[in-house]
Motif scaffolding. Structure first.
Motif, PDB file in Angstrom:
ATOM      1  N   CYS A   1       0.722  -1.334  -0.002  1.00 12.75           N
ATOM      2  CA  CYS A   1      -0.034   0.081   0.010  1.00 12.75           C
ATOM      3  C   CYS A   1       0.923   1.342  -0.077  1.00 12.75           C
ATOM      4  CB  CYS A   1      -1.021  -0.186   1.334  1.00 12.75           C
ATOM      5  SG  CYS A   1      -2.074   1.115   1.041  1.00 12.75           S
ATOM      6  N   SER A   2       0.479   2.205  -1.092  1.00 12.75           N
ATOM      7  CA  SER A   2       1.237   3.239  -0.983  1.00 12.75           C
ATOM      8  C   SER A   2       1.264   4.219   0.374  1.00 12.75           C
ATOM      9  CB  SER A   2       0.768   4.334  -2.124  1.00 12.75           C
ATOM     10  OG  SER A   2       0.811   3.649  -3.364  1.00 12.75           O
ATOM     11  N   GLY A   3       2.371   4.800   0.773  1.00 16.86           N
ATOM     12  CA  GLY A   3       2.450   5.409   2.070  1.00 16.86           C
ATOM     13  C   GLY A   3       2.819   4.684   3.197  1.00 16.86           C
ATOM     14  N   ALA A   4       2.773   3.359   3.107  1.00 21.78           N
ATOM     15  CA  ALA A   4       3.115   2.360   4.220  1.00 21.78           C
ATOM     16  C   ALA A   4       4.236   2.545   5.010  1.00 21.78           C
ATOM     17  CB  ALA A   4       2.772   0.982   3.984  1.00 21.78           C
ATOM     18  N   THR A   5       4.281   2.638   6.429  1.00 21.14           N
ATOM     19  CA  THR A   5       5.494   2.504   7.090  1.00 21.14           C
ATOM     20  C   THR A   5       5.649   1.132   7.708  1.00 21.14           C
ATOM     21  OG1 THR A   5       4.282   3.282   9.158  1.00 21.14           O
ATOM     22  CG2 THR A   5       5.224   5.197   7.549  1.00 21.14           C
ATOM     23  N   THR A   6       6.743   0.993   8.492  1.00 24.18           N
ATOM     24  CA  THR A   6       6.788  -0.217   9.326  1.00 24.18           C
ATOM     25  C   THR A   6       5.730  -0.521  10.177  1.00 24.18           C
ATOM     26  OG1 THR A   6       8.455   0.625  10.693  1.00 24.18           O
ATOM     27  CG2 THR A   6       9.292  -0.487   8.808  1.00 24.18           C
ATOM     28  N   ALA A   7       5.031   0.811  10.632  1.00 25.99           N
ATOM     29  CA  ALA A   7       3.807   0.492  11.732  1.00 25.99           C
ATOM     30  C   ALA A   7       2.767   0.099  10.992  1.00 25.99           C
ATOM     31  CB  ALA A   7       3.595   1.962  12.235  1.00 25.99           C
ATOM     32  N   ASN A   8       2.544   0.434   9.654  1.00 24.83           N
ATOM     33  CA  ASN A   8       1.545   0.111   8.978  1.00 24.83           C
ATOM     34  C   ASN A   8       1.571  -1.663   8.508  1.00 24.83           C
ATOM     35  OD1 ASN A   8       1.638   2.944   7.234  1.00 24.83           O
ATOM     36  ND2 ASN A   8      -0.140   2.268   8.706  1.00 24.83           N
ATOM     37  N   ILE A   9       2.583  -2.137   8.452  1.00 26.15           N
ATOM     38  CA  ILE A   9       2.896  -3.494   8.524  1.00 26.15           C
ATOM     39  C   ILE A   9       2.446  -4.187   9.680  1.00 26.15           C
ATOM     40  CG2 ILE A   9       4.588  -5.313   8.084  1.00 26.15           C
ATOM     41  CD1 ILE A   9       5.826  -4.038   5.886  1.00 26.15           C
ATOM     42  N   LEU A  10       3.021  -3.559  10.863  1.00 23.78           N
ATOM     43  CA  LEU A  10       2.947  -4.504  12.154  1.00 23.78           C
ATOM     44  C   LEU A  10       1.748  -3.904  13.018  1.00 23.78           C
ATOM     45  CD1 LEU A  10       6.629  -4.248  13.000  1.00 23.78           C
ATOM     46  CD2 LEU A  10       5.507  -6.252  11.941  1.00 23.78           C
ATOM     47  N   THR A  11       1.443  -2.879  13.292  1.00 20.22           N
ATOM     48  CA  THR A  11       0.289  -2.496  14.113  1.00 20.22           C
ATOM     49  C   THR A  11      -0.802  -1.540  13.868  1.00 20.22           C
ATOM     50  OG1 THR A  11       1.755  -0.655  14.779  1.00 20.22           O
ATOM     51  CG2 THR A  11       2.164  -2.717  16.054  1.00 20.22           C
ATOM     52  N   THR A  12      -0.594  -0.853  12.809  1.00 22.79           N
ATOM     53  CA  THR A  12      -1.456   0.162  12.374  1.00 22.79           C
ATOM     54  C   THR A  12      -2.366   0.047  11.044  1.00 22.79           C
ATOM     55  OG1 THR A  12      -0.294   1.688  13.698  1.00 22.79           O
ATOM     56  CG2 THR A  12      -1.886   2.622  12.078  1.00 22.79           C
ATOM     57  N   GLY A  13      -3.507  -0.041  11.138  1.00 21.49           N
ATOM     58  CA  GLY A  13      -4.144  -0.189   9.634  1.00 21.49           C
ATOM     59  C   GLY A  13      -4.151   0.805   8.903  1.00 21.49           C
ATOM     60  N   GLN A  14      -4.354   0.666   7.517  1.00 20.07           N
ATOM     61  CA  GLN A  14      -4.305   1.653   6.433  1.00 20.07           C
ATOM     62  C   GLN A  14      -5.202   1.512   5.508  1.00 20.07           C
ATOM     63  OE1 GLN A  14      -0.453   1.330   4.460  1.00 20.07           O
ATOM     64  NE2 GLN A  14      -0.576   3.381   3.658  1.00 20.07           N
ATOM     65  N   ALA A  15      -5.883   2.573   5.091  1.00 20.73           N
ATOM     66  CA  ALA A  15      -6.771   2.544   3.743  1.00 20.73           C
ATOM     67  C   ALA A  15      -7.869   1.698   4.114  1.00 20.73           C
ATOM     68  CB  ALA A  15      -5.943   2.357   2.515  1.00 20.73           C
ATOM     69  N   GLY A  16      -8.356   1.463   5.327  1.00 20.05           N
ATOM     70  CA  GLY A  16      -9.526   0.590   5.768  1.00 20.05           C
ATOM     71  C   GLY A  16      -8.874  -0.859   5.746  1.00 20.05           C
ATOM     72  N   GLN A  17      -7.714  -1.079   5.654  1.00 20.47           N
ATOM     73  CA  GLN A  17      -7.288  -2.372   5.844  1.00 20.47           C
ATOM     74  C   GLN A  17      -6.566  -2.553   7.187  1.00 20.47           C
ATOM     75  OE1 GLN A  17      -6.238  -3.951   1.520  1.00 20.47           O
ATOM     76  NE2 GLN A  17      -4.883  -2.181   2.144  1.00 20.47           N
ATOM     77  N   PRO A  18      -6.493  -4.032   7.557  1.00 25.82           N
ATOM     78  CA  PRO A  18      -5.886  -4.163   9.122  1.00 25.82           C
ATOM     79  C   PRO A  18      -4.206  -3.945   8.606  1.00 25.82           C
ATOM     80  CG  PRO A  18      -6.495  -6.235   8.147  1.00 25.82           C
ATOM     81  CD  PRO A  18      -7.110  -5.253   7.152  1.00 25.82           C
ATOM     82  N   PRO A  19      -3.213  -4.186   9.687  1.00 30.26           N
ATOM     83  CA  PRO A  19      -1.884  -4.158   9.456  1.00 30.26           C
ATOM     84  C   PRO A  19      -1.576  -5.398   8.329  1.00 30.26           C
ATOM     85  CG  PRO A  19      -2.425  -4.086  11.814  1.00 30.26           C
ATOM     86  CD  PRO A  19      -3.855  -4.358  11.140  1.00 30.26           C
ATOM     87  N   GLN A  20      -0.617  -5.131   7.310  1.00 28.48           N
ATOM     88  CA  GLN A  20      -0.422  -6.095   6.431  1.00 28.48           C
ATOM     89  C   GLN A  20       0.135  -7.355   6.926  1.00 28.48           C
ATOM     90  OE1 GLN A  20       2.529  -4.200   3.414  1.00 28.48           O
ATOM     91  NE2 GLN A  20       1.403  -2.352   3.820  1.00 28.48           N
ATOM     92  N   ILE A  21       0.865  -7.400   8.032  1.00 29.95           N
ATOM     93  CA  ILE A  21       1.379  -8.680   8.781  1.00 29.95           C
ATOM     94  C   ILE A  21       0.062  -9.788   8.937  1.00 29.95           C
ATOM     95  CG2 ILE A  21       1.010  -7.893  11.199  1.00 29.95           C
ATOM     96  CD1 ILE A  21       4.029  -9.844   9.521  1.00 29.95           C
ATOM     97  N   GLU A  22      -1.222  -9.215   8.985  1.00 32.82           N
ATOM     98  CA  GLU A  22      -2.151 -10.331   9.294  1.00 32.82           C
ATOM     99  C   GLU A  22      -2.417 -11.225   8.039  1.00 32.82           C
ATOM    100  OE1 GLU A  22      -5.422  -8.567  11.112  1.00 32.82           O
ATOM    101  OE2 GLU A  22      -4.520  -7.391  12.382  1.00 32.82           O
ATOM    102  N   ALA A  23      -2.035 -10.996   6.868  1.00 33.11           N
ATOM    103  CA  ALA A  23      -2.126 -11.571   5.837  1.00 33.11           C
ATOM    104  C   ALA A  23      -1.182 -12.668   5.829  1.00 33.11           C
ATOM    105  CB  ALA A  23      -1.744 -10.841   4.367  1.00 33.11           C
ATOM    106  N   VAL A  24       0.043 -12.636   6.670  1.00 29.98           N
ATOM    107  CA  VAL A  24       0.930 -13.762   6.654  1.00 29.98           C
ATOM    108  C   VAL A  24       0.406 -14.844   7.757  1.00 29.98           C
ATOM    109  CG1 VAL A  24       3.131 -14.387   7.502  1.00 29.98           C
ATOM    110  CG2 VAL A  24       2.843 -12.276   6.382  1.00 29.98           C
ATOM    111  N   THR A  25       0.330 -16.092   7.433  1.00 30.69           N
ATOM    112  CA  THR A  25      -0.066 -17.392   8.139  1.00 30.69           C
ATOM    113  C   THR A  25       1.070 -18.316   8.009  1.00 30.69           C
ATOM    114  OG1 THR A  25      -1.031 -18.452   6.410  1.00 30.69           O
ATOM    115  CG2 THR A  25      -2.457 -16.699   7.259  1.00 30.69           C
ATOM    116  N   ARG A  26       0.927 -19.455   8.830  1.00 29.23           N
ATOM    117  CA  ARG A  26       1.793 -20.633   8.846  1.00 29.23           C
ATOM    118  C   ARG A  26       1.907 -21.190   7.593  1.00 29.23           C
ATOM    119  NH1 ARG A  26       3.670 -21.900  13.673  1.00 29.23           N
ATOM    120  NH2 ARG A  26       4.387 -23.770  12.991  1.00 29.23           N
ATOM    121  N   GLU A  27       0.920 -20.965   6.728  1.00 27.48           N
ATOM    122  CA  GLU A  27       0.849 -21.723   5.291  1.00 27.48           C
ATOM    123  C   GLU A  27       1.617 -20.869   4.399  1.00 27.48           C
ATOM    124  OE1 GLU A  27      -2.039 -21.508   7.342  1.00 27.48           O
ATOM    125  OE2 GLU A  27      -1.633 -23.250   7.807  1.00 27.48           O
TER     126      GLU A  27
END
Length: 273
Positions: free
Chosen positions: A79-105
């Motif tokens: 997502c444009s404008g993302a910081t490390t916080a937007n990956i780990l803790t803070t949602g952006q553009a109505g989405q959850p933190p990016q890290i939530e897309a990562v699973t054990r699979e």
């Protein structure tokens, strides 16, 4: 507007677009792409359908190209404008933190992040605005940028560590930022920087690349050296992989073009082989 969505569609919009390349085999490796605009590809048509316009995800960003080449099942949460916080803790553009897309699979994760944590492209925009007679351009606090550069390796490292924790079997590749301004030559027409500003931006680029390399090494990730490989393809180059500040309509200044994204994709697929 459609009033009702299926659970599957809603999940795709919430967590990012699940891209299924044509001919993909059942059970294809799950691939998550995370990062800022240099991973998303704003201004490169066509944009991915069903994702927030603010993120600017292109169907020709490097993750989409890699997934198409290798037959991976891609979840793109860049997502444009993302910081490390937007990956780990803070949602952006109505989405959850990016890290939530990562699973054990998840089996592959690519990341380009850190530039917005230090105000890299933002400082280039500010100088461009100032030097072309723009209004309300703001100022660049060079001391603040330099201070942020001293700790950004820790923030990038925290992202990599979080991926390893959520997906212990995933391979993690970290691509640094494609070169924006000339490494040695003066700035050109369309890249409005004074010699002093150009020197500062080169310093920022070098230190950000070093921080990314340091984080990748410390957290057991593979570095994709986009900055080094693109050194002769800056915005002023004869064959640019980067848009100039004076970009064509619809294009995003100081951001990768199709050639830049393709080059990063080639680096990644070569490393995966």
């Amino acid at each position: 507007m459609v009033k009702r969505m299926s659970v599957a569609v809603l999940a795709a919009v919430t967590l990012g677009l699940l891209v299924t390349p044509p001919g993909q085999a059942a059970g294809a490796a799950r691939y998550v792409a995370m990062g800022s605009s240099f991973a998303a590809g704003p201004g490169i048509p066509p944009q991915q359908p069903g994702t927030p316009a603010a993120c600017g995800r292109s169907t020709k960003n490097y993750a989409s190209l890699v997934a198409g080449e290798r037959g991976f099942a891609l979840t793109d949460v860049t997502c444009s404008g993302a910081t490390t916080a937007n990956i780990l803790t803070t949602g952006q553009a109505g989405q959850p933190p990016q890290i939530e897309a990562v699973t054990r699979e998840t089996r592959l994760v690519t990341i380009t992040i850190g530039g917005n944590d230090v105000g890299y492209v933002g400082s280039l925009f500010t100088y461009g605005c100032q030097n072309t007679g723009g209004a309300n351009c703001g100022q660049v606090d060079q001391d603040a940028v330099r201070a942020a550069l001293t700790t950004v390796h820790e923030k990038i490292g925290a992202v990599i560590a979080a991926v390893h924790q959520r997906a212990p079997r995933a391979r993690v590749l970290v691509a640094d930022y494609l070169t924006i301004v000339p490494r040695t030559a003066p700035a050109c027409d369309g890249v409005p920087l004074t010699p002093e500003q150009l020197a500062f931006e080169r310093e920022v680029a070098d230190r950000l690349a070093a921080a990314t390399r340091r984080a990748a090494r410390a957290e057991r990730a593979t570095l994709i050296p986009a900055a080094a490989v693109s050194a002769d393809h800056d915005a002023c180059a004869a064959v640019p992989w980067m848009e100039r500040y004076a970009a064509a309509p619809g294009r995003v200044p100081y951001h990768p073009n199709e050639a830049g994204m393709a080059a990063v994709a080639d680096l990644i697929t070569a490393r995966l082989r």
